[in-house]
Design a protein around this motif. Structure first.
Motif: not given
Length: 503
Positions: A134-135, A137, A301, A333-334, A338, A486
């Motif tokens: 889970q990243s 934002s 990644y 995404t990372t 996400p 996260h």
């Protein structure tokens, strides 16, 4: 995002009281939170509007908000509304415990003195979600980000070419040249909807060219559980490849009839053990792939989230463009968000038209608006600045994880040179570790899930005296994997405190 609660909340301030007006307002807000009239995440009234409604100076409301923020009841960010702390269950668990609603509250009576201590019924501890993958934002909505999407939405809504919008491919090509040392023409890139979409496009293209048998795909063991499941969903046969603390063990790669058609590797930051593939192994891997006619998919990644030393060049950059050996698989995404759903492939010249033909049948999953917006965002340089900010923040959280377990007997932490997770190894069994985590109300992922135990799996080459056997699981004891990107600082601190206590 929720709208702000009304400035006409039922609050009465007593100007004859010896308690100051800001302190009265703080007390009133605490009560509104405890009565669940104000709930985690709610936007508070604007200071000016609330001051006017209450008939006080704006400074009174500002002072009250500052005290509430210091106490952890609210959070404030520059340029955004003050909000009731979304992590209120961590900072003030008593406010989220089950309690009567205001209309059901029993009348207050004078307490009777007794010699007995009343029984306490503490609320169920709030679960801390420390699952990896889970990243964050956080702080994404900068002027550059908003401007990029506004400009993209004002453009035409025509479909992008199958390979991707030219402006997006140019921006990606320039970004990887500057940030990852990969000099490739934009026409070697394709737009994807992220890592899995790019991988599926490659697998489906190659599988169609090899009818009559499943595609054999080499995967790192331990490695992504979700990646293995995706490959099996696509009908592939998996070939587990052993890794150690430096990544893929190139001295244990299968040869001849045992070799796979395709190999997926994470050289920049092996997942989950965290190793970085040394340059010697990278060259050995490339040589093996050329001799065995195996296509390498380099999963990039986490490559930018490195906290120790400088990142090595991509495996793709080490490959000669005319060797057709490596495909770069990338996703944003990372480092961005996400839910963004955009990525890329950098492919050899001979493979790109075949992928385009497959895309023509499958359709493009990324809209032209998303590609235009992200192209402008990349060109603005904001992503590079965001990655730098995230590295600083995540480096501090990495340090917090290492310090939390530094003196815990029989517990070790994998290197964590980069990425968003950590692996905790113990002499205790994995089932014992998981029971302890459940008792502490902390969500973690079992380390055993990362070793390749799924079916159908093809066996790798038999080990020889100079070829160590493939990894089949942790050497002894158990392991768990935790994520920390996260979480808020308060949530991370609480999760680490609980894990340290039970492990």
């Amino acid at each position: 995002m929720r709208p702000a609660v009304s400035a006409e909340l039922a609050i009465t301030l007593d100007r004859t009281s010896t308690v100051s007006l800001p302190q009265q307002l703080v007390t009133a807000v605490r009560e509104l939170i405890r009565d669940r009239i104000l709930q985690p995440g709610d936007a508070m009234p604007a200071t000016r509007a609330w001051a006017e409604q209450l008939g006080v100076s704006r400074g009174t409301v500002v002072t009250a908000y500052e005290q509430l923020a210091a106490e952890g009841y609210v959070v404030a960010e520059r340029g955004a509304a003050t909000r009731v702390n979304p992590s209120l269950a961590i900072t003030h668990p008593e406010t989220t415990a089950d309690r009567p609603r205001p209309h059901a509250r029993a009348p207050r009576t004078k307490p009777t003195r007794t010699h007995q201590t009343p029984a306490l019924h503490p609320a169920q501890p709030v679960t801390v979600n420390m699952l990896p993958g889970q990243s964050s934002s956080e702080h994404l909505s900068t002027p550059a980000w908003r401007r990029a999407w506004r400009n993209a939405a004002d453009g035409e809504f025509e479909a992008a070419p199958l390979g991707g919008a030219p402006e997006y491919l140019s921006a990606v090509s320039e970004y990887f040249r500057r940030m990852r040392g990969l000099a490739r023409d934009r026409n070697q890139y394709l737009a994807t909807a992220g890592g899995r979409d790019g991988l599926a496009l490659i697998v489906l293209t190659l599988a169609a060219e090899r009818p009559g048998r499943p595609l054999r795909v080499g995967v790192e063991s331990p490695g992504y559980p979700s990646l293995r499941l995706a490959l099996q969903r696509l009908g592939c046969t998996l070939v587990p490849l052993p890794v150690d603390d430096q990544g893929l063990r190139t001295n244990a790669l299968p040869q001849g009839d045992s070799r796979p058609d395709l190999v997926i590797v994470t050289p920049s930051h092996q997942y989950p053990l965290g190793g970085t593939l040394p340059i010697t192994r990278r060259l050995e891997l490339l040589e093996w792939a050329r001799q065995e006619s195996v296509l390498i998919v380099e999963d990039d990644y986490d490559s930018e989230l490195r906290y120790v030393g400088r990142p090595l060049p991509t495996l793709t950059a080490l490959d000669e463009p005319n060797h057709d050996t490596v495909v770069l698989l990338g996703t944003f995404t990372t480092t961005v968000a996400p839910g963004l759903g955009i990525g890329l492939l950098c492919v050899p010249d001979a493979l790109r038209p075949r992928l385009i033909d497959a895309r023509a049948d499958l359709g493009s999953p990324v809209s032209s608006v998303v590609q235009r917006a992200f192209a402008e965002y990349l060109d603005s340089g904001e992503l590079a600045r965001r990655a730098a900010r995230m590295r600083r923040a995540y480096r501090q959280r990495r340090t917090a994880v290492l310090e939390a377990f530094a003196e815990v007997e029989h517990l070790t932490v994998s290197p964590m040179d980069g990425g968003l997770h950590a692996v905790l190894h113990s002499r205790r069994s994995e089932s014992g570790m998981l029971r302890a985590c459940r008792s502490a109300h902390v969500l973690v992922e079992p380390g055993g899930e990362y070793w390749n135990r799924a079916e159908p799996v093809a066996a790798a080459a038999e080990p020889t005296a100079s070829t160590p056997a493939a990894s089949t699981g942790p050497a002894s004891g158990g392991s768990i994997v935790i994520g920390y990107a996260h979480l808020t600082d308060a949530e991370l601190a609480e999760g680490l405190r609980r894990l340290r206590a039970v492990l």
